[in-house]
Design an enzyme around this catalytic site. Structure first.
Site, PDB file in Angstrom:
ATOM      1  N   LYS A 109      27.353  43.601  65.068  1.00 32.39           N
ATOM      2  CA  LYS A 109      26.016  43.276  66.234  1.00 32.39           C
ATOM      3  C   LYS A 109      25.008  44.054  65.723  1.00 32.39           C
ATOM      4  O   LYS A 109      23.895  43.394  65.593  1.00 32.39           O
ATOM      5  CB  LYS A 109      26.715  43.413  67.575  1.00 32.39           C
ATOM      6  CG  LYS A 109      27.698  42.993  68.131  1.00 32.39           C
ATOM      7  CD  LYS A 109      27.888  43.009  69.660  1.00 32.39           C
ATOM      8  CE  LYS A 109      28.371  44.632  69.904  1.00 32.39           C
ATOM      9  NZ  LYS A 109      29.444  45.161  69.382  1.00 32.39           N
ATOM     10  N   ARG A 113      28.301  44.530  78.834  1.00 31.35           N
ATOM     11  CA  ARG A 113      29.726  44.786  78.442  1.00 31.35           C
ATOM     12  C   ARG A 113      31.011  44.496  79.364  1.00 31.35           C
ATOM     13  O   ARG A 113      31.900  44.520  79.389  1.00 31.35           O
ATOM     14  CB  ARG A 113      29.837  46.228  77.903  1.00 31.35           C
ATOM     15  CG  ARG A 113      30.397  46.334  76.426  1.00 31.35           C
ATOM     16  CD  ARG A 113      30.300  47.740  76.045  1.00 31.35           C
ATOM     17  NE  ARG A 113      30.660  48.054  74.970  1.00 31.35           N
ATOM     18  CZ  ARG A 113      30.002  48.439  73.897  1.00 31.35           C
ATOM     19  NH1 ARG A 113      28.658  48.320  73.753  1.00 31.35           N
ATOM     20  NH2 ARG A 113      30.607  49.039  72.569  1.00 31.35           N
ATOM     21  N   ARG A 141      33.623  53.616  58.704  1.00 35.05           N
ATOM     22  CA  ARG A 141      31.985  53.918  58.931  1.00 35.05           C
ATOM     23  C   ARG A 141      31.599  55.317  58.929  1.00 35.05           C
ATOM     24  O   ARG A 141      32.420  56.208  59.525  1.00 35.05           O
ATOM     25  CB  ARG A 141      31.887  53.469  60.298  1.00 35.05           C
ATOM     26  CG  ARG A 141      30.376  53.530  60.492  1.00 35.05           C
ATOM     27  CD  ARG A 141      29.815  52.414  61.549  1.00 35.05           C
ATOM     28  NE  ARG A 141      30.326  52.677  62.911  1.00 35.05           N
ATOM     29  CZ  ARG A 141      30.121  52.077  63.986  1.00 35.05           C
ATOM     30  NH1 ARG A 141      29.502  50.949  64.170  1.00 35.05           N
ATOM     31  NH2 ARG A 141      30.787  52.229  64.993  1.00 35.05           N
ATOM     32  N   ARG A 155      31.628  59.215  63.613  1.00 33.55           N
ATOM     33  CA  ARG A 155      31.485  59.262  65.007  1.00 33.55           C
ATOM     34  C   ARG A 155      32.785  59.656  65.552  1.00 33.55           C
ATOM     35  O   ARG A 155      33.943  59.120  65.008  1.00 33.55           O
ATOM     36  CB  ARG A 155      30.978  57.822  65.461  1.00 33.55           C
ATOM     37  CG  ARG A 155      29.510  57.572  65.441  1.00 33.55           C
ATOM     38  CD  ARG A 155      29.223  56.333  65.823  1.00 33.55           C
ATOM     39  NE  ARG A 155      29.511  55.584  66.805  1.00 33.55           N
ATOM     40  CZ  ARG A 155      29.391  54.508  67.100  1.00 33.55           C
ATOM     41  NH1 ARG A 155      28.295  53.989  66.909  1.00 33.55           N
ATOM     42  NH2 ARG A 155      29.991  53.674  68.271  1.00 33.55           N
ATOM     43  N   ARG A 196      38.820  51.448  72.412  1.00 27.67           N
ATOM     44  CA  ARG A 196      37.816  50.776  72.314  1.00 27.67           C
ATOM     45  C   ARG A 196      38.111  49.178  72.320  1.00 27.67           C
ATOM     46  O   ARG A 196      37.525  48.330  72.785  1.00 27.67           O
ATOM     47  CB  ARG A 196      36.701  51.160  71.307  1.00 27.67           C
ATOM     48  CG  ARG A 196      36.070  52.362  71.429  1.00 27.67           C
ATOM     49  CD  ARG A 196      35.498  52.940  70.445  1.00 27.67           C
ATOM     50  NE  ARG A 196      34.224  52.108  69.937  1.00 27.67           N
ATOM     51  CZ  ARG A 196      33.563  52.168  68.545  1.00 27.67           C
ATOM     52  NH1 ARG A 196      34.528  53.074  67.684  1.00 27.67           N
ATOM     53  NH2 ARG A 196      32.397  51.916  68.638  1.00 27.67           N
TER      54      ARG A 196
HETATM   55  P1  AMP Z   1      28.395  50.889  70.618  1.00 27.48           P
HETATM   56  O1  AMP Z   1      27.500  51.788  69.861  1.00 27.48           O
HETATM   57  O2  AMP Z   1      28.008  49.910  71.365  1.00 27.48           O
HETATM   58  O3  AMP Z   1      29.920  50.735  69.923  1.00 27.48           O
HETATM   59  O4  AMP Z   1      28.872  52.088  72.167  1.00 27.48           O
HETATM   60  C1  AMP Z   1      29.409  53.278  71.927  1.00 27.48           C
HETATM   61  C2  AMP Z   1      29.880  53.520  73.329  1.00 27.48           C
HETATM   62  O5  AMP Z   1      28.815  53.693  74.144  1.00 27.48           O
HETATM   63  C3  AMP Z   1      31.188  52.799  74.047  1.00 27.48           C
HETATM   64  O6  AMP Z   1      32.221  52.668  73.513  1.00 27.48           O
HETATM   65  C4  AMP Z   1      30.921  53.090  75.483  1.00 27.48           C
HETATM   66  O7  AMP Z   1      31.662  54.180  75.639  1.00 27.48           O
HETATM   67  C5  AMP Z   1      29.346  53.339  75.441  1.00 27.48           C
HETATM   68  N1  AMP Z   1      28.442  52.093  75.815  1.00 27.48           N
HETATM   69  C6  AMP Z   1      27.855  51.296  75.133  1.00 27.48           C
HETATM   70  N2  AMP Z   1      27.248  50.231  75.549  1.00 27.48           N
HETATM   71  C7  AMP Z   1      27.762  50.280  76.956  1.00 27.48           C
HETATM   72  C8  AMP Z   1      27.573  49.586  77.970  1.00 27.48           C
HETATM   73  N3  AMP Z   1      26.946  48.420  77.996  1.00 27.48           N
HETATM   74  N4  AMP Z   1      28.453  49.947  79.005  1.00 27.48           N
HETATM   75  C9  AMP Z   1      29.118  50.928  79.047  1.00 27.48           C
HETATM   76  N5  AMP Z   1      29.573  51.581  78.069  1.00 27.48           N
HETATM   77  C10 AMP Z   1      28.684  51.506  76.892  1.00 27.48           C
END
Ligand code: AMP
Length: 213
Positions: free
Chosen positions: A16, A91, A126, A159, A170
């Site tokens: 994404k 989400r 990654r 990360r 996740r």
């Molecule tokens: P991402 O970089 O999109 O993979 O997000 C990393 C982490 O941030 C996720 O695993 C969640 O813990 C948190 N996170 C990101 N976006 C959201 C969201 N819309 N709602 C809740 N938690 C989020």
């Protein structure tokens, strides 16, 4: 001009963020990634960042109230007035409803479909630059010098949520909470589902088609 408000939906590691970046150039609207906003809040040491930390490192969703507040603030910024690409938000159904409650009209939702085995490989390999945020991969896009970013020479790292145990958490979180959004947006006639497992170029073209670009 009508604002172009788009959502990229898909599991972690679906691409994404990478694809959103190309749409930014093409459409001239910003990419709004809640993951990036949360990581920036953590880096800045804000209260919200500290509250989010435990959830993020465990691979769970940060509470809706916090994320919605962060998004609301971001959507009010000048550069988002002609539209944006939401990456990682909403989400879950409650977050999607928060957009509807605020009369935010989404034009289209593109979901990227990628098998779990591929997601695990992409996420576990990654590496991200600590300074500029550029993303690399141990096998598919290795840095020229081990541990150093090709772009700014900053240190790269893995990360905390890209470690094996957290990845499976996740993916489970995605299936339980985010996947229902596919039906949610499908019934509203907004969803275009595409295969996210091809080359970067194939996926880019499929997204362009889904957006009638
Ligand atoms: P991402 O970089 O999109 O993979 O997000 C990393 C982490 O941030 C996720 O695993 C969640 O813990 C948190 N996170 C990101 N976006 C959201 C969201 N819309 N709602 C809740 N938690 C989020």
């Amino acid at each position: 001009m009508e604002a172009t408000r788009l959502i990229l939906l898909g599991p972690p590691g679906a691409g994404k963020g990478t694809q959103a970046a190309t749409l930014v150039t093409r459409l001239g609207i910003p990419q709004i990634s809640t993951g990036d906003l949360l990581r920036a809040a953590r880096k800045a040491g804000t209260r919200l960042g500290k509250e989010a930390q435990l959830f993020m490192d465990a691979g769970r969703l940060v509470p809706d109230a916090l994320v919605i507040m962060l998004v609301e603030e971001r959507l009010n910024v000048e550069d988002a007035q002609d539209g944006y690409i939401l990456d990682g938000f909403p989400r879950n159904v409650a977050q999607a409803e928060a957009l509807e409650t605020r009369s935010i009209k989404i034009e289209r939702v593109v979901s990227l479909d990628v098998p779990d085995s591929v997601l695990v490989k992409r996420l576990s390999g990654r590496r991200v630059c600590r300074s500029c945020g550029a993303s690399f991969h141990m096998d598919y896009r290795p840095t020229k010098t081990a541990g150093k970013c090709d772009i700014c020479a900053g240190d790269t790292y893995q990360r905390a949520d890209d470690h094996a145990g957290v990845i499976s958490e996740r993916l489970q979180t995605y299936k339980a909470q985010t996947q229902p959004l596919i039906d949610y947006y499908s019934t509203r006639g907004l969803l275009r589902a595409i295969q996210g497992n091809g080359s970067f170029e194939d996926v880019r073209q499929a997204i362009n088609q889904a957006l009638d670009l």
